[in-house]
Design an enzyme around this catalytic site. Structure first.
Site, PDB file in Angstrom:
ATOM      1  N   VAL A 199      13.441   2.282  -2.283  1.00 50.52           N
ATOM      2  CA  VAL A 199      14.250   3.465  -3.152  1.00 50.52           C
ATOM      3  C   VAL A 199      14.604   2.481  -4.184  1.00 50.52           C
ATOM      4  CG1 VAL A 199      16.523   4.704  -3.029  1.00 50.52           C
ATOM      5  CG2 VAL A 199      15.131   4.464  -1.063  1.00 50.52           C
TER       6      VAL A 199
ATOM      7  N   LYS B  44       7.259   3.450   1.556  1.00 54.90           N
ATOM      8  CA  LYS B  44       8.252   4.080   2.399  1.00 54.90           C
ATOM      9  C   LYS B  44       7.886   4.816   3.521  1.00 54.90           C
ATOM     10  CE  LYS B  44       8.128   6.349  -1.629  1.00 54.90           C
ATOM     11  NZ  LYS B  44       7.685   5.013  -2.698  1.00 54.90           N
TER      12      LYS B  44
ATOM     13  N   LYS C 123      12.541   9.066  -0.146  1.00 56.02           N
ATOM     14  CA  LYS C 123      13.491   8.451  -0.549  1.00 56.02           C
ATOM     15  C   LYS C 123      15.003   8.583   0.108  1.00 56.02           C
ATOM     16  CE  LYS C 123      10.860   6.565  -4.390  1.00 56.02           C
ATOM     17  NZ  LYS C 123      10.667   6.730  -5.991  1.00 56.02           N
TER      18      LYS C 123
ATOM     19  N   GLY D 183       0.678   6.223 -17.353  1.00 56.29           N
ATOM     20  CA  GLY D 183       0.943   5.818 -16.111  1.00 56.29           C
ATOM     21  C   GLY D 183       1.776   5.669 -15.117  1.00 56.29           C
TER      22      GLY D 183
ATOM     23  N   GLU E 217      13.971  -3.172   0.185  1.00 55.56           N
ATOM     24  CA  GLU E 217      14.869  -2.726  -0.980  1.00 55.56           C
ATOM     25  C   GLU E 217      14.067  -1.736  -1.901  1.00 55.56           C
ATOM     26  OE1 GLU E 217      17.697  -1.987  -2.619  1.00 55.56           O
ATOM     27  OE2 GLU E 217      18.257  -3.948  -1.906  1.00 55.56           O
TER      28      GLU E 217
ATOM     29  N   ALA F 270      12.840   1.287  -6.733  1.00 57.56           N
ATOM     30  CA  ALA F 270      11.893   0.206  -7.189  1.00 57.56           C
ATOM     31  C   ALA F 270      12.471  -0.935  -7.292  1.00 57.56           C
ATOM     32  CB  ALA F 270      11.318   0.538  -8.789  1.00 57.56           C
TER      33      ALA F 270
ATOM     34  N   THR G  25       0.882  -1.125  -0.012  1.00 57.76           N
ATOM     35  CA  THR G  25      -0.068  -0.077  -0.063  1.00 57.76           C
ATOM     36  C   THR G  25       0.803   1.313   0.123  1.00 57.76           C
ATOM     37  OG1 THR G  25       0.037   0.254   2.472  1.00 57.76           O
ATOM     38  CG2 THR G  25      -1.497  -1.265   1.545  1.00 57.76           C
TER      39      THR G  25
ATOM     40  N   GLY H  50       7.239   1.999 -12.376  1.00 62.84           N
ATOM     41  CA  GLY H  50       6.619   0.707 -13.156  1.00 62.84           C
ATOM     42  C   GLY H  50       6.056  -0.305 -12.233  1.00 62.84           C
TER      43      GLY H  50
ATOM     44  N   LEU I 245      15.744  -1.642  -8.418  1.00 65.82           N
ATOM     45  CA  LEU I 245      17.038  -1.534  -8.472  1.00 65.82           C
ATOM     46  C   LEU I 245      17.722  -1.903  -7.207  1.00 65.82           C
ATOM     47  CD1 LEU I 245      17.551   1.688 -10.433  1.00 65.82           C
ATOM     48  CD2 LEU I 245      17.702  -0.573 -11.372  1.00 65.82           C
TER      49      LEU I 245
END
Length: 814
Positions: free
Chosen positions: A609, A579, A682, A664, A606, A611, A555, A797, A613
């Site tokens: 920050v 976050k 972040k 989007g 993880e 997504a 969420t 994404g 990566l």
């Protein structure tokens, strides 16, 4: 010869008995031991209790009569049209029922039952089943006789659990059965004293009957036919991935049967073990399965332990006090008192300081155990040398069994490490010097979880299951479920991992299902789901007490994060791309990290920050390995990155925002991205992971939009006002382009300050070539000074974010 014993479920119905007959026909064996029809022994006990209390046993007696007559008629008529065969069997059943009626009437007149009369009443179950089955063989052209074990097994008069006399029984058995050329159907469970008084060998005693006959006849093998394929590595009702043990030693089987493996009655093993006769456990309903072979030496299974067993309900009685160390005879007096009170001791453990002794007993024996020990140590208790015995209930014993554990390091470590990771407290431990068994006392509510956890730790060829509870089924949550559904088969086949989605909750409804929610139809299942209640969902998850449980918060709400502490304290892992918790109060962040470390529990974020990566873990590794962080520069918003990566001559800033919204890339309200609050959160998470003493108020933020845009009442109004900023951004772009530069919205963090600002970057900067929704994080450290460590890739994404969450979940299985 082989001795074949068929238990209650194997004679539980006409169809089961037909299978039994087929097995005997195919095997050609002639010594058969049978139990009472399933449920009959309990019905006989019920009738005795009814007779002794109210005298109203007639309905139970009639049910018993009907059950046996119907079974006899079905078995005889299906194989023979000879009316005389059926009449003979019916008359036998009616006669025996008359005897039971007289016995029950006598009990009702006296309003008293004794262990002796109860044994006599219970004996009718086997006497009826063995007679009917013997006749069923005969009418199928298989000559057979009914053998009443009271004629061949001699016992003492300890009613309810009589001990047999080996030599006397051996002579009688060999004289009666050794040279028979026809099938002998022997009653299990019962024997008789020298004076002919009926006794029983204890519940499960039909197994022992087979063991006694096998030893007396020097059988090649004793076969116990039941309703499972053999002894399993654990109780399949509690451990999903339990599987059949191919071979076991006598010692291992004894340990497992003592600690609750109900396939085999423990005393059965002893007469076979003395004579070196193998025992095989077989399945009446799957006769081709090889079963489990129990012998003196068993082949290695390839696993460090043979299996797990447990006793569901025990109590722990403890004697302790300052007057115990160095005093001889304390243990002898304690266990002598318990023996005198007829209290069986299941497990014993003593502290090396000699300050305490505790033992596990049946909870029903608790009051008399306390009374017996209190009486034995009355003087010491009065003198304050020993405390009054204490008793702790609602406990279970879990036993880890295996001969390969001997002199093998790390077995106990693996057990306790697995239990600790899953938050299972160990109340007491016992291990004999034989190293054949490690027994652990845990809370009864943790029994199933402990068994599954230890099973996963040792039988890694089995599937390691993560029990997932998902909150949030928006874009990221629903994408995650789709990814799990697509990957399930591959995970199971190639990695021995299963994701069991045991709970789903969103703002409208919630589903909780211990054995898993089907991922192909989870949306349809929502139609019958409960109304959403986050606290009830979390309480239900905790109450399930599943091993390797994982709470996944997908969420963007503050509410789940407020409950992370409770969840982590319940030894449930937390995985989240949200976050809010880590970018909230610093005390909350520190508390969550500390609880995770103290509990040895996974808390992974993880994807908060970058997504999908790898940003957080590399930063944690740099800090943990002693590298000093000088500076972190980062583009942390995929949405904002897209805006400035796309801003070029001829493109208006407002048009690019509308385009990003249509694709989007933005939140439904683009102001949620353009306010820079997301990038600031972040940035704060990176500050905290780097260990810098800065907080949210210390971050200098250059706003991307004027307050007039952000204060618009609706999204439509905001989009109408937005073109007012186009000229300003075009001017900034032109100014940067004059010098061959581009503009980027970059977070910059040092040990003493932090900012998020628009900056110009030239071709030599890694930020120059950013494209699309790329995020980039650049670490400048002692080790990465001349060539900074760069992490770059898509920062927005659902697919990449959900994939990162999925990877964090899989860490739990590892």
């Amino acid at each position: 010869m082989k001795v074949l014993k068929f238990g209650g479920t194997s004679v539980g119905s006409v169809q089961s008995i037909e299978k039994l007959i087929g097995i005997v026909r195919q095997s050609g064996e002639r010594i058969i031991v049978v139990s009472a029809f399933s449920g009959v022994t309990d019905m006989l006990i019920k009738a005795v209790n009814q007779a002794a209390s109210s005298g109203d046993f007639w309905d139970t007696l009639e049910s018993l009569k009907t059950r046996h007559l119907e079974s006899a008629r079905s078995l005889i008529i299906s194989a023979s049209n000879h009316q005389e065969n059926l009449a003979e069997v019916e008359q036998h059943v009616i006669t025996k029922m008359g005897e039971i009626e007289k016995l029950l009437t006598g009990i009702s007149l006296l309003h008293e039952k004794t262990a002796r009369t109860l044994d006599l009443a219970m004996s009718y179950g086997e006497r009826l089943s063995a007679y009917i089955i013997a006749k069923a063989f005969a009418v199928r052209g298989m000559p057979a006789e009914f053998v009443d074990a009271r004629e061949i097994i001699r016992t003492d008069d300890q009613f309810g659990s009589a001990h047999y006399f080996e030599q006397e029984s051996r002579e009688l058995i060999r004289a009666r059965l050794l040279n028979n050329t026809f099938i002998s159907v022997v009653t299990g469970f019962i024997g008789a004293t020298d004076t002919g008084i009926t006794t029983t060998l204890g519940r499960g005693g039909s197994d022992l009957t087979a063991g006694i006959l096998g030893a007396a006849l020097d059988a090649e093998e004793i076969q116990i036919w039941t309703d499972v394929d053999g002894i399993l590595t654990a109780d399949p009702r509690l451990v999903r991935d339990a599987f059949v043990i191919n071979e076991s030693s006598y010692a291992e089987a004894l340990e497992m049967s003592h600690f609750g493996a109900k396939v085999l009655h423990p005393p059965t093993i002893l007469p076979a073990m003395v004579r070196g006769i193998p025992i095989r456990i077989k399945n009446t309903f799957n006769a081709d399965a090889p079963g489990t072979l129990i012998a003196k030496k068993a082949a290695s299974s390839g696993y460090p332990v043979r299996g797990l067993a447990s006793i569901a309900d025990i109590a722990l009685i403890r004697v302790q006090g300052p007057g115990m160390p160095g005093v001889t005879g304390i243990a002898a007096r304690m266990f002598g008192a318990l023996a005198g009170a007829q209290v069986n001791v299941i497990l014993i453990t003593q502290a090396s300081s000699e300050l305490s002794i505790c033992c596990a007993i049946n909870p029903l024996d608790g009051p008399k155990a306390v009374k017996a020990i209190s009486g034995e140590f009355e003087l010491e208790i009065k003198a304050g040398l020993i405390q009054k015995p204490s008793i702790e209930e609602d406990l279970s014993v879990v036993a880890v069994v295996g001969e390969r554990m001997k002199r093998k390091t790390g077995i106990a470590g693996r057990v306790f490490s697995a239990l600790g990771r899953n938050g299972i407290n160990v109340v007491a431990i016992a291990q004999g010097s034989s190293e054949l068994n490690i027994s652990i006392v845990v809370a009864r509510r943790d029994r199933g979880k402990a068994l599954q956890t230890i099973h996963d730790a040792f039988f890694l060829a089995g599937i390691r299951t993560v029990n997932l509870f998902l909150v949030g089924t928006g874009l990221i949550g629903s994408t995650l479920l789709a990814q799990i559904a697509r990957q399930q088969a591959d995970l199971r086949q190639k990695h021995s991992i299963a994701i069991n989605v045991a709970g789903i909750c969103n703002s409208r409804y919630m589903l909780l299902k211990e054995d898993g929610i089907g991922l192909e139809g989870w949306r349809e299942a929502a139609t019958s789901a409960e109304k959403a209640n986050l606290d009830a969902f979390i309480d239900g998850m905790i109450a399930m007490n599943l091993p390797s449980a994982c709470f996944c918060d997908c969420t963007a709400s503050d509410e789940p994060g407020k409950r992370y502490e409770k969840i982590l304290k319940s030894s449930i892992a937390v995985v989240t791309p949200n976050k809010r918790a880590n970018a909230g109060e610093k005390s909350t962040y520190n508390r969550l990290i500390n609880i995770s470390r103290e509990k040895g529990n996974i808390y992974r974020y993880e994807t908060t920050v970058g997504a999908g990566l790898p940003v957080i873990e590399p930063l944690q590794d740099l800090v943990a390995s002693g590298d000093r962080i000088h500076k972190i520069e980062a583009v942390l918003s995929g949405t904002i990155s897209y805006l400035f990566n796309t801003l070029e001559e001829g493109r208006k800033f407002s048009e690019i925002i509308k385009e990003a919204k249509a694709k989007g890339y933005t939140e439904p309200d683009p102001r949620d991205d353009l306010s820079a609050l997301d990038a600031a959160r972040k940035t704060l998470i990176l500050i905290r992971e780097a260990g810098f003493n800065l907080d949210f108020k210390d971050i200098r933020i250059e706003p991307l939009l004027p307050q007039s845009c952000l204060a618009a009442q609706t999204i439509e109004e905001f989009l109408e006002i937005l073109p007012s900023v186009d000229e300003a951004y075009e001017a900034k772009r032109r100014e940067a382009a004059k010098h061959g530069n581009v503009i980027r919205y970059v977070s910059e963090i040092t040990p003493t300050k932090a900012s998020i600002m628009l900056k110009e970057f030239g071709p030599r900067s890694p930020f120059f070539n950013l494209a699309g929704t790329d995020n980039m994080v650049v670490f400048t450290t002692d080790r990465y000074a001349e060539n900074p460590l760069i992490v770059r890739g898509p920062g927005a994404g659902a697919d990449v974010t959900a994939g990162g969450v999925f990877a964090d979940i899989l860490k739990l299985a590892e």
